[in-house]
Design a protein around this motif. Structure first.
Motif, PDB file in Angstrom:
ATOM      1  N   CYS A  71      77.001 -81.449   9.119  1.00 53.82           N
ATOM      2  CA  CYS A  71      78.140 -81.615  10.122  1.00 53.82           C
ATOM      3  C   CYS A  71      78.571 -83.063  10.160  1.00 53.82           C
ATOM      4  O   CYS A  71      78.141 -84.126   9.638  1.00 53.82           O
ATOM      5  CB  CYS A  71      77.198 -81.395  11.183  1.00 53.82           C
ATOM      6  SG  CYS A  71      76.871 -79.766  11.527  1.00 53.82           S
ATOM      7  N   CYS A  81      72.587 -81.155  10.252  1.00 54.97           N
ATOM      8  CA  CYS A  81      72.642 -80.297  11.454  1.00 54.97           C
ATOM      9  C   CYS A  81      71.636 -79.271  11.557  1.00 54.97           C
ATOM     10  O   CYS A  81      71.066 -78.846  12.705  1.00 54.97           O
ATOM     11  CB  CYS A  81      74.048 -79.727  12.118  1.00 54.97           C
ATOM     12  SG  CYS A  81      75.043 -78.832  10.991  1.00 54.97           S
ATOM     13  N   TRP A 132      72.951 -75.761  19.113  1.00 56.43           N
ATOM     14  CA  TRP A 132      72.330 -75.729  18.102  1.00 56.43           C
ATOM     15  C   TRP A 132      72.315 -74.520  17.405  1.00 56.43           C
ATOM     16  O   TRP A 132      71.784 -74.191  16.343  1.00 56.43           O
ATOM     17  CB  TRP A 132      71.078 -76.546  17.981  1.00 56.43           C
ATOM     18  CG  TRP A 132      71.143 -77.772  18.335  1.00 56.43           C
ATOM     19  CD1 TRP A 132      70.586 -78.659  19.373  1.00 56.43           C
ATOM     20  CD2 TRP A 132      71.938 -78.865  17.444  1.00 56.43           C
ATOM     21  NE1 TRP A 132      71.003 -79.884  19.426  1.00 56.43           N
ATOM     22  CE2 TRP A 132      71.806 -80.209  18.217  1.00 56.43           C
ATOM     23  CE3 TRP A 132      72.713 -79.030  16.316  1.00 56.43           C
ATOM     24  CZ2 TRP A 132      72.423 -81.475  17.881  1.00 56.43           C
ATOM     25  CZ3 TRP A 132      73.136 -80.217  15.805  1.00 56.43           C
ATOM     26  CH2 TRP A 132      72.859 -81.321  16.529  1.00 56.43           C
ATOM     27  N   MET A 157      76.096 -78.948  17.854  1.00 52.64           N
ATOM     28  CA  MET A 157      77.093 -79.179  16.506  1.00 52.64           C
ATOM     29  C   MET A 157      78.509 -79.156  17.224  1.00 52.64           C
ATOM     30  O   MET A 157      79.517 -79.354  16.444  1.00 52.64           O
ATOM     31  CB  MET A 157      77.118 -77.697  15.933  1.00 52.64           C
ATOM     32  CG  MET A 157      75.660 -77.431  15.011  1.00 52.64           C
ATOM     33  SD  MET A 157      75.641 -75.452  14.343  1.00 52.64           S
ATOM     34  CE  MET A 157      75.927 -74.886  15.515  1.00 52.64           C
TER      35      MET A 157
END
Length: 173
Positions: A71, A81, A132, A157
């Motif tokens: 990410c 991530c 997440w 994220m």
């Protein structure tokens, strides 16, 4: 004075990840009956998969990035991530007893879905709320609302960009 470093944390988690239990269902292991509740200590396999009482279960209604998924934070800094998402589930389950109710269906790896909670706190909701995991498009409205809030508040994220290459095709969904 202890200095905290994200890269050091990721390094430690990567080392710990070397001992992550296998997520596959054991050969000959019969499926659990839908509606059955199993309880016990949790071992996190992936950001959407946990092992409880020897059974690998996929959290119902969510999709999370795999370890190794990159990410990008605002400003261009890249990070794993998937590893952070897995760590988020570890944080939600650390030292606690989970209660998982087997749900209908299986994921792409053949793992049974389950709705799991700790002291009434739904783990699927927690992962989506923190940003997440994403709500699977065919999932219930409450998870989609939690995802919208995570996007709006730029949690997890959503505080940057990620490539959706880990998401299954959403054609026909």
């Amino acid at each position: 004075m202890l200095l905290f470093s994200w890269s050091f944390l990721i390094f430690l988690l990567a080392l710990a990840g070397c001992a992550v239990p296998n997520a596959e269902r054991q050969p000959g292991e019969p499926p659990l009956e839908v509606g059955r509740v199993i309880s016990g200590e949790v071992s996190v396999v992936r950001a959407e998969v946990l092992r409880i009482e020897g059974h690998a279960l996929a959290l119902v209604g969510i999709l999370a990035p795999p370890v190794g998924q990159r990410c990008i934070r605002p400003g261009g800094k890249r990070f794993d991530c998937g590893l952070i998402a897995q760590t988020a589930l570890m944080d939600l389950t650390a030292g606690a007893t989970a209660h998982c109710r087997i749900a209908p269906g299986t994921d792409d790896a053949g793992l049974q879905y389950a709705r799991c909670s700790i002291q009434g706190y739904d783990l699927s909701e927690g992962m989506v709320y923190t940003g997440w995991a994403i709500a699977w498009p065919r999932t219930l409205q409450p998870l989609r609302r939690l995802e919208a809030g995570a996007r709006k508040d730029r949690r997890g994220m959503w505080n940057g960009r990620f490539e959706p290459d880990w998401l299954p095709s959403l054609e026909g969904v």
